[in-house]
Design a protein around this motif. Structure first.
Motif, PDB file in Angstrom:
ATOM      1  N   SER A   1       0.833  -1.200   0.000  1.00  9.23           N
ATOM      2  CA  SER A   1       0.000   0.000   0.000  1.00  9.23           C
ATOM      3  C   SER A   1       0.868   1.250   0.000  1.00  9.23           C
ATOM      4  N   ALA A   2       0.244   2.357  -0.393  1.00  7.10           N
ATOM      5  CA  ALA A   2       0.934   3.644  -0.420  1.00  7.10           C
ATOM      6  C   ALA A   2      -0.011   4.736   0.055  1.00  7.10           C
ATOM      7  N   ARG A   3       0.503   5.646   0.854  1.00  5.54           N
ATOM      8  CA  ARG A   3      -0.295   6.796   1.278  1.00  5.54           C
ATOM      9  C   ARG A   3      -0.409   7.787   0.124  1.00  5.54           C
ATOM     10  N   VAL A   4      -1.611   8.309  -0.066  1.00  7.71           N
ATOM     11  CA  VAL A   4      -1.819   9.343  -1.076  1.00  7.71           C
ATOM     12  C   VAL A   4      -1.394  10.681  -0.470  1.00  7.71           C
ATOM     13  N   PRO A   5      -0.491  11.409  -1.100  1.00 10.75           N
ATOM     14  CA  PRO A   5      -0.089  12.706  -0.556  1.00 10.75           C
ATOM     15  C   PRO A   5      -1.303  13.625  -0.365  1.00 10.75           C
TER      16      PRO A   5
END
Length: 242
Positions: free
Chosen positions: A33-37
């Motif tokens: 997963s990746a955090r959305v800026p």
């Protein structure tokens, strides 16, 4: 979609493809997963049912910390993946990327009482960076999130007992190099112990201490390795960035 979100999507899709290329995927299971800026604390995760080798930047699903899908899509997500990843994204400001795997070697070491042993250079580099979390079954119980976060603390890597490996990074590159070193260390340990524990040689304590300090430079190494990883994807698994 902002340019920053698209860049995060491309990097996340690259991580999925890299895991597949290394044979570390588990069919349609496990997650990255990746955090959305931005201030919303949204994050991106894989659509349930897609193989890692199929992942593209545009197919990834954006959700909030409660698991609600916050984009137009017919895809859905795996609840177990949401539990683990939402816990870490919600608790760690530096957790921009989270990789969780179920590899044979990773589960093999996670199931050993002593955990990661100082057998090889990779393990010695990571000794001070690995946390441990006890197995509680499929990660569907949201109450486990607090225990998972507490066990992880501020460390970038974790062995989930009887379950697998986990890496956290402020960048895709940092998460990738951490997971690469951890998985390599686990594979080396499984190989070394295949002949029995009795005659396995541990690194000398002085060398362990020296290598532990040297391991603090892994972040710099990641910035060198990541462009090469992307070039490899362009050759062997193009199309992740669409």
């Amino acid at each position: 979609m902002s340019e920053a979100e698209w860049a995060a999507r491309v990097d996340l899709a690259a991580l999925y493809r890299l895991v597949a290329l290394h044979g570390w995927d588990d069919m349609i299971f496990t997650h990255i997963s990746a955090r959305v800026p931005g201030p919303e604390h949204h994050f991106l995760i894989n659509p349930y049912g897609w193989y890692f080798e199929e992942m593209t930047a545009s197919c990834l699903v954006k959700v909030d910390l409660d698991g609600n899908i916050v984009q137009d899509t017919s895809s859905f997500i795996n609840p177990a993946g949401f539990t683990i990843h939402s816990a870490i994204h919600g608790a760690r400001e530096d957790a921009h990327y989270v990789i969780h795997l179920h590899t044979v070697a990773g589960v093999g070491v996670a199931a050993q009482t002593e955990g990661l042993l100082p057998i090889g250079q990779n393990a010695c580099l990571l000794q001070h960076q690995v946390a441990y979390h006890g197995y509680e079954g499929l990660a569907l119980n949201h109450e486990e999130r607090e225990r998972l976060v507490a066990d992880l603390g501020d460390k970038p890597l974790m062995l989930l007992r009887n379950h697998g490996t986990l890496a956290v990074g402020q960048t895709a590159a940092a998460a990738w190099i951490g997971m690469f070193f951890l998985e390599r260390a686990c594979a080396q340990q499984v190989a070394a112990l295949s002949g029995g524990r009795e005659h396995v040689l541990f690194a000398p304590e002085a060398a362990q201490a020296e290598t532990k300090e040297q391991g603090r430079g892994i972040g710099f190494i990641s910035s060198l390795a990541w462009p090469g990883a992307l070039r490899m994807l362009d050759r062997k698994s193009p199309g992740y960035d669409i």
